[in-house]
Motif scaffolding. Structure first.
Motif, PDB file in Angstrom:
ATOM      1  N   LYS A  23       0.870  -1.276  -0.155  1.00 25.27           N
ATOM      2  CA  LYS A  23       0.258  -0.319  -0.131  1.00 25.27           C
ATOM      3  C   LYS A  23       1.030   1.188   0.114  1.00 25.27           C
ATOM      4  CE  LYS A  23      -5.102   1.772   0.261  1.00 25.27           C
ATOM      5  NZ  LYS A  23      -5.192   1.596  -0.403  1.00 25.27           N
ATOM      6  N   LEU A  24       1.691   1.886   0.964  1.00 24.44           N
ATOM      7  CA  LEU A  24       2.677   2.337   0.864  1.00 24.44           C
ATOM      8  C   LEU A  24       3.480   2.628  -0.333  1.00 24.44           C
ATOM      9  CD1 LEU A  24       4.295   1.915   4.306  1.00 24.44           C
ATOM     10  CD2 LEU A  24       2.516   3.621   3.653  1.00 24.44           C
ATOM     11  N   ILE A  25       4.099   1.742  -1.152  1.00 20.60           N
ATOM     12  CA  ILE A  25       4.920   1.959  -2.616  1.00 20.60           C
ATOM     13  C   ILE A  25       3.813   2.276  -3.879  1.00 20.60           C
ATOM     14  CG2 ILE A  25       5.654   0.285  -4.604  1.00 20.60           C
ATOM     15  CD1 ILE A  25       7.038  -1.685  -1.798  1.00 20.60           C
ATOM     16  N   GLU A  26       2.364   1.793  -3.659  1.00 18.43           N
ATOM     17  CA  GLU A  26       1.403   2.250  -4.474  1.00 18.43           C
ATOM     18  C   GLU A  26       0.790   3.477  -4.060  1.00 18.43           C
ATOM     19  OE1 GLU A  26      -2.414   0.184  -5.102  1.00 18.43           O
ATOM     20  OE2 GLU A  26      -2.875   1.683  -3.628  1.00 18.43           O
ATOM     21  N   ALA A  27       1.195   4.042  -2.814  1.00 13.50           N
ATOM     22  CA  ALA A  27       1.025   5.847  -2.390  1.00 13.50           C
ATOM     23  C   ALA A  27       1.772   6.316  -2.977  1.00 13.50           C
ATOM     24  CB  ALA A  27       0.463   5.426  -0.790  1.00 13.50           C
ATOM     25  N   ALA A  28       2.931   6.693  -3.057  1.00 13.13           N
ATOM     26  CA  ALA A  28       4.169   6.817  -3.173  1.00 13.13           C
ATOM     27  C   ALA A  28       4.331   7.037  -4.302  1.00 13.13           C
ATOM     28  CB  ALA A  28       5.750   6.343  -2.836  1.00 13.13           C
ATOM     29  N   ARG A  29       3.591   6.191  -5.268  1.00 12.26           N
ATOM     30  CA  ARG A  29       3.355   6.331  -6.677  1.00 12.26           C
ATOM     31  C   ARG A  29       2.420   7.828  -7.293  1.00 12.26           C
ATOM     32  NH1 ARG A  29       4.609   0.838  -7.748  1.00 12.26           N
ATOM     33  NH2 ARG A  29       3.025   0.242  -7.041  1.00 12.26           N
ATOM     34  N   VAL A  30       1.298   7.189  -6.272  1.00  9.47           N
ATOM     35  CA  VAL A  30       0.430   8.260  -6.768  1.00  9.47           C
ATOM     36  C   VAL A  30       0.635   9.536  -6.538  1.00  9.47           C
ATOM     37  CG1 VAL A  30      -1.841   8.644  -5.631  1.00  9.47           C
ATOM     38  CG2 VAL A  30      -1.869   6.077  -6.446  1.00  9.47           C
ATOM     39  N   TYR A  31       1.130   9.407  -5.024  1.00  7.29           N
ATOM     40  CA  TYR A  31       1.657  11.000  -4.426  1.00  7.29           C
ATOM     41  C   TYR A  31       2.707  12.310  -4.683  1.00  7.29           C
ATOM     42  CZ  TYR A  31      -2.212  10.285  -0.726  1.00  7.29           C
ATOM     43  OH  TYR A  31      -3.289   9.558   0.092  1.00  7.29           O
ATOM     44  N   ARG A  32       3.518  11.901  -5.220  1.00 11.66           N
ATOM     45  CA  ARG A  32       5.064  11.738  -5.776  1.00 11.66           C
ATOM     46  C   ARG A  32       4.130  12.518  -6.911  1.00 11.66           C
ATOM     47  NH1 ARG A  32       8.096   6.662  -5.943  1.00 11.66           N
ATOM     48  NH2 ARG A  32       9.326   7.092  -3.901  1.00 11.66           N
ATOM     49  N   LYS A  33       2.892  11.711  -7.802  1.00 11.07           N
ATOM     50  CA  LYS A  33       2.329  13.114  -8.653  1.00 11.07           C
ATOM     51  C   LYS A  33       1.515  14.027  -8.431  1.00 11.07           C
ATOM     52  CE  LYS A  33       2.493   9.217 -11.646  1.00 11.07           C
ATOM     53  NZ  LYS A  33       1.587   8.127 -12.360  1.00 11.07           N
ATOM     54  N   ASP A  34       1.523  14.353  -6.989  1.00  9.64           N
ATOM     55  CA  ASP A  34       0.473  15.755  -6.693  1.00  9.64           C
ATOM     56  C   ASP A  34       1.245  16.523  -7.379  1.00  9.64           C
ATOM     57  OD1 ASP A  34      -1.239  14.183  -5.648  1.00  9.64           O
ATOM     58  OD2 ASP A  34      -0.677  14.597  -3.411  1.00  9.64           O
ATOM     59  N   LYS A  35       0.580  18.001  -6.943  1.00  6.25           N
ATOM     60  CA  LYS A  35       0.983  19.209  -7.494  1.00  6.25           C
ATOM     61  C   LYS A  35       2.015  20.045  -5.967  1.00  6.25           C
ATOM     62  CE  LYS A  35      -1.186  23.702  -8.744  1.00  6.25           C
ATOM     63  NZ  LYS A  35      -2.028  24.618  -9.174  1.00  6.25           N
ATOM     64  N   GLU A  36       2.594  20.177  -6.864  1.00  6.14           N
ATOM     65  CA  GLU A  36       3.500  21.111  -5.503  1.00  6.14           C
ATOM     66  C   GLU A  36       4.187  20.183  -4.514  1.00  6.14           C
ATOM     67  OE1 GLU A  36       2.415  24.559  -3.652  1.00  6.14           O
ATOM     68  OE2 GLU A  36       1.580  25.259  -6.148  1.00  6.14           O
ATOM     69  N   THR A  37       4.302  18.529  -4.923  1.00 13.71           N
ATOM     70  CA  THR A  37       4.564  17.261  -4.755  1.00 13.71           C
ATOM     71  C   THR A  37       5.964  17.801  -4.943  1.00 13.71           C
ATOM     72  OG1 THR A  37       3.236  16.429  -3.776  1.00 13.71           O
ATOM     73  CG2 THR A  37       4.722  15.291  -3.307  1.00 13.71           C
ATOM     74  N   VAL A  38       7.282  17.815  -4.046  1.00 10.20           N
ATOM     75  CA  VAL A  38       8.528  16.961  -4.650  1.00 10.20           C
ATOM     76  C   VAL A  38       9.288  16.613  -4.229  1.00 10.20           C
ATOM     77  CG1 VAL A  38      11.374  17.749  -3.434  1.00 10.20           C
ATOM     78  CG2 VAL A  38       9.299  19.951  -3.288  1.00 10.20           C
TER      79      VAL A  38
END
Length: 82
Positions: A23-38
């Motif tokens: 779940k954390l690996i999946e979340a990282a893939r999703v959240y890295r694409k969020d606007k203003e996420t480094v």
């Protein structure tokens, strides 16, 4: 300078480790694409595999709003919260 959050979580039991890791690996893939996420890093403790750390890096403190507005949050938060 970036705004950084560090979150810690621990699996309830050894049987949950792989589910949380996926779940954390999946979340990282999703959240890295969020606007203003480094970046959105996930790490697992080498001495206690039940413990995980998440380092969330945003351009600004206000950038968290894009993270929390992501529709994925509604599936991720309840999954890791209990």
């Amino acid at each position: 300078m970036v705004y950084t959050l560090v979150c810690h979580l621990e699996a309830k039991d050894d049987d949950s480790i792989e589910k949380i890791k996926r779940k954390l690996i999946e979340a990282a893939r999703v959240y890295r694409k969020d606007k203003e996420t480094v970046d959105w890093f996930v790490m697992q403790d080498v001495n206690n595999p039940r413990k995980f750390s998440i380092v969330e890096r945003f351009e600004h403190e206000s950038s968290q709003k894009y993270h929390l507005e992501n529709p994925y949050w509604k599936t991720f938060d309840p999954y890791v919260k209990p």
